[in-house]
Design a protein around this motif. Structure first.
Motif, PDB file in Angstrom:
ATOM      1  N   THR A  29      -9.984   1.090 -14.837  1.00  0.00           N
ATOM      2  CA  THR A  29     -10.482   0.364 -16.345  1.00  0.00           C
ATOM      3  C   THR A  29      -9.541  -0.944 -16.298  1.00  0.00           C
ATOM      4  OG1 THR A  29     -11.629   1.736 -16.572  1.00  0.00           O
ATOM      5  CG2 THR A  29     -11.790  -0.346 -17.904  1.00  0.00           C
ATOM      6  N   LEU A  51      -4.857   0.327 -12.346  1.00  0.00           N
ATOM      7  CA  LEU A  51      -5.926   1.098 -13.567  1.00  0.00           C
ATOM      8  C   LEU A  51      -7.008   0.945 -13.000  1.00  0.00           C
ATOM      9  CD1 LEU A  51      -4.360   0.348 -17.133  1.00  0.00           C
ATOM     10  CD2 LEU A  51      -4.539   1.667 -15.822  1.00  0.00           C
ATOM     11  N   VAL A 110     -10.324  -1.464 -21.702  1.00  0.00           N
ATOM     12  CA  VAL A 110      -8.384  -1.080 -22.324  1.00  0.00           C
ATOM     13  C   VAL A 110      -8.119  -2.154 -23.297  1.00  0.00           C
ATOM     14  CG1 VAL A 110      -7.755  -0.108 -20.141  1.00  0.00           C
ATOM     15  CG2 VAL A 110      -7.193  -2.757 -20.254  1.00  0.00           C
ATOM     16  N   ILE A 121      -0.512  -0.358 -21.594  1.00  0.00           N
ATOM     17  CA  ILE A 121      -1.251  -0.466 -21.855  1.00  0.00           C
ATOM     18  C   ILE A 121      -2.415   1.550 -22.389  1.00  0.00           C
ATOM     19  CG2 ILE A 121      -3.983  -0.536 -20.152  1.00  0.00           C
ATOM     20  CD1 ILE A 121      -2.154  -2.164 -18.565  1.00  0.00           C
ATOM     21  N   SER A 122      -3.859   0.592 -23.397  1.00  0.00           N
ATOM     22  CA  SER A 122      -3.866   2.233 -23.639  1.00  0.00           C
ATOM     23  C   SER A 122      -5.473   1.909 -23.767  1.00  0.00           C
ATOM     24  CB  SER A 122      -3.229   2.368 -24.910  1.00  0.00           C
ATOM     25  OG  SER A 122      -4.992   1.331 -26.319  1.00  0.00           O
ATOM     26  N   ASP A 123      -6.056   3.766 -23.874  1.00  0.00           N
ATOM     27  CA  ASP A 123      -7.689   3.177 -24.054  1.00  0.00           C
ATOM     28  C   ASP A 123      -7.805   2.970 -25.058  1.00  0.00           C
ATOM     29  OD1 ASP A 123      -7.316   5.498 -24.590  1.00  0.00           O
ATOM     30  OD2 ASP A 123      -8.323   6.782 -23.327  1.00  0.00           O
ATOM     31  N   ALA A 152     -13.271   4.913 -22.103  1.00  0.00           N
ATOM     32  CA  ALA A 152     -12.864   4.415 -21.562  1.00  0.00           C
ATOM     33  C   ALA A 152     -13.476   3.207 -21.062  1.00  0.00           C
ATOM     34  CB  ALA A 152     -12.960   5.221 -19.460  1.00  0.00           C
TER      35      ALA A 152
END
Length: 404
Positions: A135, A133, A79, A94-96, A76
């Motif tokens: 983050t 989000l 991103v 969007i991904s971690d 985390a």
């Protein structure tokens, strides 16, 4: 993501890679695994913690005195913005840093509208997703495009279905909005990377096929994406099909696989038979509704795709072929046709241990691959160690300013 320690076993990036397997470790365990001095491990961990990439995830068993802290990868920390752009839609996500998708949205569009329309659409979608989000720090951006891409520059390279895109500096346009690394590749390459990362990380040699408005393939060789000399590896759609007739392809040639077996060609065939099919989705819906003629048309498309893939299987010798894309959502009809041709045309030695399966990652495969491409880049030893050097320099400056 790769789990090996990498070339420089003592680097901070190597320590991070070990922790990316999801198992938190104590300093003593890291010392034992790496052979580094305890002081070196402490320094590496301090840097990784300062960068937010590693966190103290609890305590280990005490051997007397204070319990030992356990350190684990913190996905985390930032991103990744990812997008797979197809001919008629884009999957924006969007991904971690573990490639877990935090937000996904399918956006209707026409790639022929050009970069001046499509790229701002991607940016606007990402900005809207970011508002939800916690983050917000962005590590990088990954984009897949439906045509050949010169990966080193991120510029489309004579893409046949993308008017106005040839040679466009896509990374520069996106970096003007987000001041981070921007990587661009062919969308089917990224589908292959997504399938490999999410579902088949232990398969060293595989072919991933996308069958939709167009047809293409991504190749994983020795666990690494194979792009070819000009980024055009896996361009199945423009290989000639035996008995392809006089079907004219949008590339200008005739008898191309795409002109015979892609969604628009199948929809046109079904319209000739009196069925209301105007898109790949219409074809899939007719098959799902039990329409026998649609089922026969899709199965024949599978045979045609399999005829081309049979040559690829004999030459490349994969252990896995994955069939994805919207047309694959028609189910076993397409897969059955692919298997029929491959097993009939390829030599037994090449097919003895070959599996031919439907996509596991499905519609998110390309976005997953775009995220994985960025994560592998930003956490590579060269890039990460340079970043950690900046973190260390900033910390030293802070300490010296406090001392004065």
């Amino acid at each position: 993501m790769e789990s090996t320690l990498g070339v420089e076993a003592g680097s901070p990036a190597a320590v991070l890679r070990m922790l990316m397997d999801g198992s938190p470790r104590t300093r003593a365990e890291i010392v034992a695994a790496t052979g580094l001095a305890r002081s070196t491990v402490r320094a590496r961990l301090d840097l990784l913690v300062a960068a937010g990439l590693v966190s103290d995830s609890g305590t280990g068993e005490s051997t007397g005195g204070r319990p030992a802290g356990r350190f684990g990868f913190n996905p985390a920390a930032s991103v990744v913005l990812a997008a797979e752009v197809g001919a008629t839609h884009a999957m924006v996500a969007i991904s971690d840093l573990s490639c877990r998708l935090l937000a996904v949205e399918e956006v209707a569009m026409d790639v022929a509208d050009g970069p001046s329309v499509i790229l701002p659409l991607l940016v606007a979608t990402w900005r809207a997703q970011l508002t939800g989000l916690a983050t917000r720090e962005i590590a990088g951006v990954g984009i897949g495009l439906p045509g050949p891409v010169e990966h080193s520059t991120g510029r489309p390279n004579n893409p046949p279905i993308m008017p106005g895109w040839d040679g466009v500096d896509v990374p520069a346009a996106i970096a003007a909005e987000f001041d981070v690394p921007v990587l661009v590749d062919n969308e089917v390459n990224l589908m292959a990377l997504g399938e490999h990362t999410a579902a088949h990380p232990d398969v060293a040699h595989m072919i991933v096929v996308k069958a939709a408005t167009g047809i293409g393939a991504g190749l994983i060789s020795n666990g690494v994406l194979h792009r070819g000399a000009a980024g055009a590896a896996g361009d199945l759609g423009h290989i000639r099909v035996p008995d392809g007739g006089s079907a004219l392809c949008r590339c200008g040639n005739t008898e191309c696989l795409e002109a015979v077996a892609a969604g628009p060609a199948l929809a046109a065939r079904l319209r000739e038979l009196g069925h209301p099919a105007h898109s790949t989705a219409d074809v899939v819906n007719l098959v799902r509704a039990g329409n026998l003629e649609a089922g026969r048309v899709v199965r024949q498309a599978g045979r045609d795709i399999g005829e081309v893939l049979a040559g690829c299987v004999s030459m490349f010798n994969p252990s896995l072929v994955v069939i994805g894309g919207l047309l694959a959502e028609a189910g076993e009809m397409l897969l059955a046709g692919v298997r029929e041709s491959i097993y009939r045309r390829s030599l037994p030695l090449a097919t003895e241990n070959l599996r031919i399966v439907a996509s596991t990652a499905g519609v998110t495969a390309g976005a997953l691959g775009a995220a994985a491409m960025v994560v592998r880049h930003v956490l590579s030893p060269e890039v990460l160690d340079a970043r950690l050097g900046e973190v260390a320099a900033a910390s030293e400056m802070q300490l010296s300013s406090h001392a004065t």
